[in-house]
Scaffold this active site. Structure first.
Site, PDB file in Angstrom:
ATOM      1  N   LYS A   1      12.107  21.820  19.216  1.00 27.03           N
ATOM      2  CA  LYS A   1      11.360  21.722  17.959  1.00 27.03           C
ATOM      3  C   LYS A   1      11.677  20.374  17.310  1.00 27.03           C
ATOM      4  O   LYS A   1      12.846  19.972  17.252  1.00 27.03           O
ATOM      5  CB  LYS A   1      11.812  22.865  17.042  1.00 27.03           C
ATOM      6  CG  LYS A   1      11.039  23.054  15.781  1.00 27.03           C
ATOM      7  CD  LYS A   1      11.617  24.225  14.960  1.00 27.03           C
ATOM      8  CE  LYS A   1      11.372  25.558  15.610  1.00 27.03           C
ATOM      9  NZ  LYS A   1      11.956  26.683  14.866  1.00 27.03           N
TER      10      LYS A   1
ATOM     11  N   TYR B   1       6.172  20.277  11.868  1.00 26.38           N
ATOM     12  CA  TYR B   1       6.869  20.732  13.077  1.00 26.38           C
ATOM     13  C   TYR B   1       6.039  20.394  14.302  1.00 26.38           C
ATOM     14  O   TYR B   1       4.803  20.465  14.252  1.00 26.38           O
ATOM     15  CB  TYR B   1       6.976  22.260  13.115  1.00 26.38           C
ATOM     16  CG  TYR B   1       7.609  22.925  11.954  1.00 26.38           C
ATOM     17  CD1 TYR B   1       6.896  23.174  10.795  1.00 26.38           C
ATOM     18  CD2 TYR B   1       8.924  23.324  12.021  1.00 26.38           C
ATOM     19  CE1 TYR B   1       7.474  23.816   9.724  1.00 26.38           C
ATOM     20  CE2 TYR B   1       9.515  23.975  10.952  1.00 26.38           C
ATOM     21  CZ  TYR B   1       8.780  24.211   9.814  1.00 26.38           C
ATOM     22  OH  TYR B   1       9.377  24.857   8.757  1.00 26.38           O
TER      23      TYR B   1
ATOM     24  N   HIS C   1      14.859  30.709  12.097  1.00 23.80           N
ATOM     25  CA  HIS C   1      13.908  31.149  13.121  1.00 23.80           C
ATOM     26  C   HIS C   1      14.176  30.528  14.494  1.00 23.80           C
ATOM     27  O   HIS C   1      14.615  29.388  14.607  1.00 23.80           O
ATOM     28  CB  HIS C   1      12.484  30.765  12.716  1.00 23.80           C
ATOM     29  CG  HIS C   1      12.035  31.388  11.454  1.00 23.80           C
ATOM     30  ND1 HIS C   1      10.896  31.037  10.799  1.00 23.80           N
ATOM     31  CD2 HIS C   1      12.578  32.381  10.693  1.00 23.80           C
ATOM     32  CE1 HIS C   1      10.762  31.752   9.708  1.00 23.80           C
ATOM     33  NE2 HIS C   1      11.769  32.574   9.626  1.00 23.80           N
TER      34      HIS C   1
ATOM     35  N   ARG D   1       0.847  -1.218   0.000  1.00 22.27           N
ATOM     36  CA  ARG D   1       0.000   0.000   0.000  1.00 22.27           C
ATOM     37  C   ARG D   1       0.869   1.249   0.000  1.00 22.27           C
ATOM     38  O   ARG D   1       0.398   2.346  -0.349  1.00 22.27           O
ATOM     39  CB  ARG D   1      -0.891   0.003   1.257  1.00 22.27           C
ATOM     40  CG  ARG D   1      -1.840  -1.161   1.375  1.00 22.27           C
ATOM     41  CD  ARG D   1      -2.445  -1.217   2.776  1.00 22.27           C
ATOM     42  NE  ARG D   1      -1.367  -1.398   3.773  1.00 22.27           N
ATOM     43  CZ  ARG D   1      -1.601  -1.280   5.092  1.00 22.27           C
ATOM     44  NH1 ARG D   1      -2.804  -0.976   5.556  1.00 22.27           N
ATOM     45  NH2 ARG D   1      -0.615  -1.474   5.943  1.00 22.27           N
TER      46      ARG D   1
ATOM     47  N   ASP E   1       9.015  35.635  18.477  1.00 24.41           N
ATOM     48  CA  ASP E   1       9.410  34.924  17.250  1.00 24.41           C
ATOM     49  C   ASP E   1      10.372  35.793  16.459  1.00 24.41           C
ATOM     50  O   ASP E   1      10.007  36.877  15.996  1.00 24.41           O
ATOM     51  CB  ASP E   1       8.146  34.626  16.423  1.00 24.41           C
ATOM     52  CG  ASP E   1       8.449  33.747  15.222  1.00 24.41           C
ATOM     53  OD1 ASP E   1       7.719  33.839  14.219  1.00 24.41           O
ATOM     54  OD2 ASP E   1       9.441  32.984  15.280  1.00 24.41           O
TER      55      ASP E   1
ATOM     56  N   HIS F   1      16.586  27.709  13.373  1.00 24.13           N
ATOM     57  CA  HIS F   1      16.309  26.626  12.412  1.00 24.13           C
ATOM     58  C   HIS F   1      15.842  27.196  11.081  1.00 24.13           C
ATOM     59  O   HIS F   1      15.118  28.198  11.039  1.00 24.13           O
ATOM     60  CB  HIS F   1      15.219  25.710  12.985  1.00 24.13           C
ATOM     61  CG  HIS F   1      14.731  24.717  11.983  1.00 24.13           C
ATOM     62  ND1 HIS F   1      13.497  24.838  11.383  1.00 24.13           N
ATOM     63  CD2 HIS F   1      15.324  23.629  11.450  1.00 24.13           C
ATOM     64  CE1 HIS F   1      13.348  23.839  10.532  1.00 24.13           C
ATOM     65  NE2 HIS F   1      14.433  23.084  10.556  1.00 24.13           N
TER      66      HIS F   1
ATOM     67  N   ARG G   1      13.202  28.927   4.279  1.00 27.58           N
ATOM     68  CA  ARG G   1      12.455  29.443   5.429  1.00 27.58           C
ATOM     69  C   ARG G   1      13.428  29.428   6.618  1.00 27.58           C
ATOM     70  O   ARG G   1      14.009  28.396   6.916  1.00 27.58           O
ATOM     71  CB  ARG G   1      11.238  28.558   5.740  1.00 27.58           C
ATOM     72  CG  ARG G   1      10.165  28.572   4.645  1.00 27.58           C
ATOM     73  CD  ARG G   1       9.033  27.667   5.000  1.00 27.58           C
ATOM     74  NE  ARG G   1       8.037  27.559   3.940  1.00 27.58           N
ATOM     75  CZ  ARG G   1       6.878  28.231   3.944  1.00 27.58           C
ATOM     76  NH1 ARG G   1       6.580  29.047   4.946  1.00 27.58           N
ATOM     77  NH2 ARG G   1       6.005  28.096   2.948  1.00 27.58           N
TER      78      ARG G   1
HETATM   79  C1  LIG Z   1       4.855  29.584  13.437  1.00 25.40           C
HETATM   80  C2  LIG Z   1       3.602  30.398  13.335  1.00 25.40           C
HETATM   81  C3  LIG Z   1       3.445  31.397  12.419  1.00 25.40           C
HETATM   82  N1  LIG Z   1       2.285  32.108  12.397  1.00 25.40           N
HETATM   83  C4  LIG Z   1       2.113  33.117  11.369  1.00 25.40           C
HETATM   84  C5  LIG Z   1       3.233  34.128  11.235  1.00 25.40           C
HETATM   85  C6  LIG Z   1       3.218  34.448   9.770  1.00 25.40           C
HETATM   86  O1  LIG Z   1       2.265  35.448   9.519  1.00 25.40           O
HETATM   87  C7  LIG Z   1       2.740  33.159   9.111  1.00 25.40           C
HETATM   88  C8  LIG Z   1       3.874  32.331   8.565  1.00 25.40           C
HETATM   89  O2  LIG Z   1       4.833  32.251   9.574  1.00 25.40           O
HETATM   90  P1  LIG Z   1       6.340  32.140   9.165  1.00 25.40           P
HETATM   91  O3  LIG Z   1       6.607  33.021   7.979  1.00 25.40           O
HETATM   92  O4  LIG Z   1       7.175  32.292  10.405  1.00 25.40           O
HETATM   93  O5  LIG Z   1       6.412  30.620   8.703  1.00 25.40           O
HETATM   94  P2  LIG Z   1       7.748  29.884   8.298  1.00 25.40           P
HETATM   95  O6  LIG Z   1       8.698  30.803   7.651  1.00 25.40           O
HETATM   96  O7  LIG Z   1       7.311  28.666   7.585  1.00 25.40           O
HETATM   97  O8  LIG Z   1       8.386  29.488   9.701  1.00 25.40           O
HETATM   98  C9  LIG Z   1       8.501  28.127  10.013  1.00 25.40           C
HETATM   99  O9  LIG Z   1       9.642  27.643   9.371  1.00 25.40           O
HETATM  100  C10 LIG Z   1      10.881  27.854  10.014  1.00 25.40           C
HETATM  101  C11 LIG Z   1      11.929  27.065   9.250  1.00 25.40           C
HETATM  102  C12 LIG Z   1      10.836  27.497  11.448  1.00 25.40           C
HETATM  103  O10 LIG Z   1      11.733  26.847  12.029  1.00 25.40           O
HETATM  104  C13 LIG Z   1       9.714  28.059  12.177  1.00 25.40           C
HETATM  105  O11 LIG Z   1       9.569  27.424  13.470  1.00 25.40           O
HETATM  106  C14 LIG Z   1       8.409  27.939  11.494  1.00 25.40           C
HETATM  107  O12 LIG Z   1       7.563  28.916  12.058  1.00 25.40           O
HETATM  108  O13 LIG Z   1       2.064  32.416  10.132  1.00 25.40           O
HETATM  109  C15 LIG Z   1       1.252  31.867  13.256  1.00 25.40           C
HETATM  110  O14 LIG Z   1       0.212  32.548  13.228  1.00 25.40           O
HETATM  111  N2  LIG Z   1       1.392  30.886  14.181  1.00 25.40           N
HETATM  112  C16 LIG Z   1       2.525  30.140  14.245  1.00 25.40           C
HETATM  113  O15 LIG Z   1       2.593  29.243  15.104  1.00 25.40           O
END
Ligand SMILES: Cc1cn([C@H]2C[C@H](O)[C@@H](COP(=O)(O)OP(=O)(O)O[C@H]3O[C@H](C)C(=O)[C@H](O)[C@H]3O)O2)c(=O)[nH]c1=O
Length: 173
Positions: A71, A131, A61, A23, A142, A118, A58
């Site tokens: 994490k 995550y 962070h 599967r 953040d 990260h 990405r």
């Molecule tokens: C993490 C998070 C983000 N947000 C909001 C903040 C931004 O407006 C949007 C996208 O967030 P961000 O641009 O920080 O997403 P990534 O760039 O994918 O960040 C992630 O990818 C990198 C590699 C990591 O290690 C972080 O832990 C993880 O947050 O969602 C939320 O509302 N709640 C949340 O828990």
């Protein structure tokens, strides 16, 4: 599940249990008892995933205390170059980074302790990255450092990154 040390204390590479049959695959990425036996924080408070196109970076962070967290990062589909850097100024490994290929084939995940930034580069056409974190998201806590400020060779010079990530400060030397 096998938990492997890395040269960065508190960063572990996990070989996850998986079962293959006609599967497809079944993969387990978390077992509270194994985590606790290996002294990994198993009290996860949030779980989320992102879908990224090829050449997206990405990161890098982290959340600052008191909302810092451990994490767990894993790949559901595709392939990423996953990068972690020690941003604890008092740490003997401050500024040291480590990278791993995480992908749907090796089914590995990364457990990252507090005080590490990260990020990842998407190497496949798309990548779904999951995550789990041991603190709640806190916008005020953040933050991050710039992806190209700590001497790591990502193998790409013009990634697709968010404006927020592009505006991060460089790692303080
Ligand atoms: C993490 C998070 C983000 N947000 C909001 C903040 C931004 O407006 C949007 C996208 O967030 P961000 O641009 O920080 O997403 P990534 O760039 O994918 O960040 C992630 O990818 C990198 C590699 C990591 O290690 C972080 O832990 C993880 O947050 O969602 C939320 O509302 N709640 C949340 O828990």
């Amino acid at each position: 599940m096998k938990i492997n040390n890395t040269f960065l204390p508190e960063v572990y590479l996990l070989d996850n249990f998986f079962h293959k049959d006609d599967r497809g695959y079944f993969v387990k990425i978390f077992n509270k008892q194994i985590f606790k036996e290996n002294k990994l924080n198993a009290e996860f408070k949030e779980s989320f995933y992102s879908i990224s196109e090829k050449n997206v970076i990405r990161g890098m962070h982290f959340q600052t205390p008191p909302m810092d967290h451990e994490k767990l990062v894993y790949v559901i589909s595709g392939s990423i170059l996953d990068v972690v850097i020690d941003v604890r100024k008092s740490s003997p490994t401050y500024g040291k980074s480590i990278a791993f290929d995480l992908n749907e084939k090796n089914k590995r995940s990364l457990y990252i302790g507090r005080g590490f930034a990260h990020g990842f580069l998407t190497k496949s056409k798309t990548a779904i990255v999951g995550y789990m974190t041991t603190s709640l998201y806190s916008k005020e806590h953040d933050t991050g450092i710039k992806w190209d400020s700590f001497g790591f060779d990502w193998g790409i010079s013009d990634p697709i990154i968010s404006q927020r990530d592009a505006n991060f400060e460089n790692l303080e030397t």
